[in-house]
Write a protein that holds these residues in place. Structure first.
Motif, PDB file in Angstrom:
ATOM      1  N   ASN A 242       0.565  -1.147  -0.015  1.00 23.09           N
ATOM      2  CA  ASN A 242       0.030   0.110   0.005  1.00 23.09           C
ATOM      3  C   ASN A 242       0.835   1.253   0.101  1.00 23.09           C
ATOM      4  N   LEU A 243       1.991   1.034   0.768  1.00 22.13           N
ATOM      5  CA  LEU A 243       2.739   2.319   0.826  1.00 22.13           C
ATOM      6  C   LEU A 243       3.537   2.667  -0.362  1.00 22.13           C
ATOM      7  N   LYS A 244       4.008   1.738  -1.323  1.00 19.30           N
ATOM      8  CA  LYS A 244       4.734   1.754  -2.485  1.00 19.30           C
ATOM      9  C   LYS A 244       3.594   2.287  -3.503  1.00 19.30           C
ATOM     10  N   ALA A 245       2.483   2.107  -3.384  1.00 19.81           N
ATOM     11  CA  ALA A 245       1.451   2.478  -4.375  1.00 19.81           C
ATOM     12  C   ALA A 245       1.088   3.842  -4.073  1.00 19.81           C
ATOM     13  N   LEU A 246       1.109   4.218  -2.720  1.00 20.85           N
ATOM     14  CA  LEU A 246       0.851   5.676  -2.170  1.00 20.85           C
ATOM     15  C   LEU A 246       1.982   6.547  -2.743  1.00 20.85           C
ATOM     16  N   PHE A 247       3.092   6.200  -2.364  1.00 21.49           N
ATOM     17  CA  PHE A 247       4.199   7.132  -2.854  1.00 21.49           C
ATOM     18  C   PHE A 247       4.273   7.085  -4.540  1.00 21.49           C
ATOM     19  N   THR A 248       4.010   6.136  -5.275  1.00 17.88           N
ATOM     20  CA  THR A 248       3.958   5.999  -6.577  1.00 17.88           C
ATOM     21  C   THR A 248       2.968   7.301  -7.097  1.00 17.88           C
ATOM     22  N   ALA A 249       1.735   7.316  -6.533  1.00 18.92           N
ATOM     23  CA  ALA A 249       0.770   8.032  -6.694  1.00 18.92           C
ATOM     24  C   ALA A 249       1.054   9.657  -6.518  1.00 18.92           C
ATOM     25  N   LEU A 250       1.857   9.905  -5.388  1.00 17.89           N
ATOM     26  CA  LEU A 250       2.213  10.944  -4.934  1.00 17.89           C
ATOM     27  C   LEU A 250       3.584  11.839  -5.350  1.00 17.89           C
TER      28      LEU A 250
END
Length: 217
Positions: A117-125
């Motif tokens: 989830n964190l990896k997806a979040l940072f990719t999105a941001l």
């Protein structure tokens, strides 16, 4: 304050509605006749842990479900939705991170959501907010118990060589606030779209982050 801890995904970007939508999508994929509207979802946010939330909801309905499987589907959908939606940092987050780094304040992301989830979040941001902005990033795999257990906060303090009074945490949900306080860390509530209006149990509640205000928490 020598350290600032962000305690959840929605302390950086308000993903609460994306989370709710992913739950409902997962229910449909598992052929469950469930639909969590916003009122229902808000009532479930007093506890942490998506799989536990699903299991408790099933018990209340007298149903038997594979909560872990449903939650795994939900997580995959949430990660996909993060990458295909317009996700932006919450008010004041980017400037607060910049100001904290300029001031030499230690920054940590102290959560018990999954590393995926964190990896997806940072990719999105990215590039507005990146994992590299933080001196320490902790996730579910780093501790045995999720919030409201304070284990992840205690681990963050230990790894950074800090005393509880050195840090201020930013949390958006009751379990996160409880975890920080149990570790002796001062906490500022930054409610998300679905926890706004709830009593999160923090000493202070803000609608926008600013380093100067956090320093006086």
């Amino acid at each position: 304050m020598s350290a600032l801890f962000f305690g959840s995904i929605s302390a950086l970007a308000d993903t609460s509605e994306l989370q709710r939508e992913a739950f409902n999508q997962a229910f449909r994929e598992h052929r469950l006749d469930w639909e969590w509207d916003r009122e229902t979802y808000r009532g479930l946010l007093g506890s942490n842990g998506g799989a536990d939330r699903i299991a408790a909801y099933a018990r209340d309905r007298g149903e038997s479900v594979d909560a872990a499987a449903v939650h795994a589907t939900k997580s995959a959908l949430f990660q996909r939705n993060l990458l295909t939606s317009e996700v932006a940092p919450r008010p004041g987050v980017v400037q607060t991170i910049k100001d904290a780094r300029a001031a030499g304040t230690v920054l940590a992301f102290v959560t018990t959501t999954s590393a995926e989830n964190l990896k997806a979040l940072f990719t999105a941001l990215e590039p507005a907010v990146a994992a590299g902005d933080f001196d320490l990033v902790l996730s579910a795999g780093d501790v045995e118990s999720g919030k409201p257990d304070p284990a992840v906060y205690r681990l963050a303090l230990e790894r950074l060589g800090l005393a509880p009074g050195d840090a201020v945490a930013v949390e958006d949900n009751p379990g996160g606030v409880q975890a920080a306080r149990a570790a002796g860390v001062r906490v500022v509530a930054f409610p998300n779209e679905n926890t706004a209006g709830l009593d999160l149990g923090a000493e202070r509640t803000v609608e926008r982050l600013a380093l100067a205000e956090l320093q006086t928490a």
